[in-house]
Design a protein around this motif. Structure first.
Motif, PDB file in Angstrom:
ATOM      1  N   ILE A 156       0.828  -1.210   0.000  1.00  0.00           N
ATOM      2  CA  ILE A 156       0.000   0.000   0.000  1.00  0.00           C
ATOM      3  C   ILE A 156       0.863   1.261   0.000  1.00  0.00           C
ATOM      4  O   ILE A 156       0.562   2.250  -0.675  1.00  0.00           O
ATOM      5  CB  ILE A 156      -0.949  -0.006   1.216  1.00  0.00           C
ATOM      6  N   LYS A 157       1.956   1.204   0.740  1.00  0.00           N
ATOM      7  CA  LYS A 157       2.855   2.368   0.788  1.00  0.00           C
ATOM      8  C   LYS A 157       3.639   2.509  -0.508  1.00  0.00           C
ATOM      9  O   LYS A 157       4.164   3.592  -0.808  1.00  0.00           O
ATOM     10  CB  LYS A 157       3.826   2.237   1.974  1.00  0.00           C
ATOM     11  N   GLY A 158       3.718   1.409  -1.279  1.00  0.00           N
ATOM     12  CA  GLY A 158       4.506   1.421  -2.501  1.00  0.00           C
ATOM     13  C   GLY A 158       3.666   1.643  -3.730  1.00  0.00           C
ATOM     14  O   GLY A 158       2.960   2.651  -3.853  1.00  0.00           O
ATOM     15  N   HIS A 159       3.697   0.643  -4.652  1.00  0.00           N
ATOM     16  CA  HIS A 159       3.071   0.844  -5.960  1.00  0.00           C
ATOM     17  C   HIS A 159       1.545   0.891  -5.911  1.00  0.00           C
ATOM     18  O   HIS A 159       0.901   1.323  -6.865  1.00  0.00           O
ATOM     19  CB  HIS A 159       3.551  -0.246  -6.938  1.00  0.00           C
ATOM     20  N   LYS A 161      -0.119   2.643  -3.787  1.00  0.00           N
ATOM     21  CA  LYS A 161      -0.450   3.860  -3.039  1.00  0.00           C
ATOM     22  C   LYS A 161      -1.573   4.651  -3.696  1.00  0.00           C
ATOM     23  O   LYS A 161      -2.449   5.203  -3.025  1.00  0.00           O
ATOM     24  CB  LYS A 161       0.800   4.723  -2.898  1.00  0.00           C
ATOM     25  N   SER A 162      -1.561   4.705  -5.010  1.00  0.00           N
ATOM     26  CA  SER A 162      -2.575   5.482  -5.735  1.00  0.00           C
ATOM     27  C   SER A 162      -3.667   4.606  -6.334  1.00  0.00           C
ATOM     28  O   SER A 162      -4.538   5.092  -7.063  1.00  0.00           O
ATOM     29  CB  SER A 162      -1.897   6.297  -6.854  1.00  0.00           C
ATOM     30  N   ASP A 163      -3.596   3.298  -6.036  1.00  0.00           N
ATOM     31  CA  ASP A 163      -4.573   2.357  -6.592  1.00  0.00           C
ATOM     32  C   ASP A 163      -5.653   2.105  -5.536  1.00  0.00           C
ATOM     33  O   ASP A 163      -5.513   1.240  -4.678  1.00  0.00           O
ATOM     34  CB  ASP A 163      -3.869   1.059  -6.975  1.00  0.00           C
ATOM     35  N   LYS A 164      -6.742   2.873  -5.625  1.00  0.00           N
ATOM     36  CA  LYS A 164      -7.779   2.801  -4.599  1.00  0.00           C
ATOM     37  C   LYS A 164      -8.406   1.411  -4.517  1.00  0.00           C
ATOM     38  O   LYS A 164      -8.668   0.895  -3.423  1.00  0.00           O
ATOM     39  CB  LYS A 164      -8.854   3.852  -4.884  1.00  0.00           C
ATOM     40  N   GLU A 165      -8.659   0.806  -5.679  1.00  0.00           N
ATOM     41  CA  GLU A 165      -9.319  -0.505  -5.702  1.00  0.00           C
ATOM     42  C   GLU A 165      -8.474  -1.559  -4.993  1.00  0.00           C
ATOM     43  O   GLU A 165      -8.967  -2.295  -4.145  1.00  0.00           O
ATOM     44  CB  GLU A 165      -9.584  -0.921  -7.147  1.00  0.00           C
ATOM     45  N   ASN A 166      -7.187  -1.621  -5.345  1.00  0.00           N
ATOM     46  CA  ASN A 166      -6.300  -2.603  -4.706  1.00  0.00           C
ATOM     47  C   ASN A 166      -6.038  -2.261  -3.239  1.00  0.00           C
ATOM     48  O   ASN A 166      -5.857  -3.150  -2.402  1.00  0.00           O
ATOM     49  CB  ASN A 166      -4.971  -2.692  -5.464  1.00  0.00           C
ATOM     50  N   ARG A 167      -6.034  -0.959  -2.939  1.00  0.00           N
ATOM     51  CA  ARG A 167      -5.806  -0.549  -1.557  1.00  0.00           C
ATOM     52  C   ARG A 167      -6.932  -1.061  -0.658  1.00  0.00           C
ATOM     53  O   ARG A 167      -6.698  -1.552   0.443  1.00  0.00           O
ATOM     54  CB  ARG A 167      -5.688   0.975  -1.476  1.00  0.00           C
ATOM     55  N   GLU A 168      -8.177  -0.971  -1.168  1.00  0.00           N
ATOM     56  CA  GLU A 168      -9.321  -1.474  -0.402  1.00  0.00           C
ATOM     57  C   GLU A 168      -9.231  -2.991  -0.228  1.00  0.00           C
ATOM     58  O   GLU A 168      -9.576  -3.538   0.823  1.00  0.00           O
ATOM     59  CB  GLU A 168     -10.627  -1.097  -1.113  1.00  0.00           C
ATOM     60  N   LEU A 169      -8.762  -3.673  -1.285  1.00  0.00           N
ATOM     61  CA  LEU A 169      -8.603  -5.135  -1.211  1.00  0.00           C
ATOM     62  C   LEU A 169      -7.572  -5.506  -0.153  1.00  0.00           C
ATOM     63  O   LEU A 169      -7.805  -6.395   0.679  1.00  0.00           O
ATOM     64  CB  LEU A 169      -8.188  -5.681  -2.579  1.00  0.00           C
ATOM     65  N   PHE A 170      -6.437  -4.820  -0.172  1.00  0.00           N
ATOM     66  CA  PHE A 170      -5.383  -5.107   0.797  1.00  0.00           C
ATOM     67  C   PHE A 170      -5.827  -4.796   2.229  1.00  0.00           C
ATOM     68  O   PHE A 170      -5.498  -5.525   3.170  1.00  0.00           O
ATOM     69  CB  PHE A 170      -4.118  -4.317   0.454  1.00  0.00           C
TER      70      PHE A 170
END
Length: 204
Positions: A156-159, A161-170
């Motif tokens: 999340i802090k890396g690549h 960071k700007s990917d909202k969809e993947n950030r929510e998944l993580f």
């Protein structure tokens, strides 16, 4: 003087140590200087059924080399020693034994010179092993979700960071791993509470 001497002898005979040992609720055995069993109280026979016979050498009951070596040391060096050893009786038992030299004025009517006090520690050793296995397994189980959470945070802090969809998944996956860790911590707390209660009961 003869009646007084006879009365003294009767008094000594009546207060022999075997009478005292029989009344003690712990497994107790007497052996002589040759290692022959001269006395065994009822509780020792309950601990070692069918294999403990007065008149036999103690090696017929305990064949453990470390036990026999320690007994030899007690007999030759007049030392009081505590020993923990595994005994096949025929069920494997973990026994703690205290070897104690009897004083000369102990009035043993059977000629016993060494007192052996036995404690069966099989159950406590089994519980200790179960606790150790649990802690080992739980530690491994804790490391897995913790490593996953650390990995998700780094992503999340890396690549991502700007990917909202993947950030929510993580974040959802991190939540699942955190719940898993919480269950393990709850198990630890339950085990600790149970142990503390057992210790209080044993003290009472």
């Amino acid at each position: 003087h003869y009646p007084l001497r006879r009365q003294r002898q009767m008094c000594i005979r009546d207060r022999n140590i075997e009478k005292i040992l029989e009344a003690i609720p712990s497994p107790l055995i007497l052996v002589d200087q040759q290692g022959k069993i001269t006395f065994a109280n009822a509780n020792s026979e309950l601990l070692l059924p069918k294999i403990l016979k007065v008149g036999n050498h103690i090696s017929s009951t305990f064949r453990s080399p470390i036990f026999l070596e320690t007994l030899e040391k007690v007999l030759t060096k007049n030392e009081n020693i505590k020993l923990n050893f595994d005994a096949n009786t025929p069920i494997l038992k973990h026994i703690e034994v205290h070897f104690v030299q009897l004083p000369l004025d102990s009035y043993s009517r059977t000629g016993g010179t060494i007192l052996m006090s036995l404690v069966d520690q099989s159950e406590s050793k089994m519980v200790d092993q179960m606790r150790s296995d649990f802690v080992s397994n739980a530690s491994h189980e804790l490391r897995t979700p913790l490593s996953s959470i650390i990995g998700f945070i780094e992503t999340i802090k890396g690549h991502a960071k700007s990917d909202k969809e993947n950030r929510e998944l993580f974040l959802s996956l991190m939540h699942d791993q955190a719940i898993r860790m919480q269950r393990l911590v709850d198990d630890f707390c339950l085990l600790y509470t149970s142990d503390a209660a057992d210790e209080e009961d044993s003290v009472d």
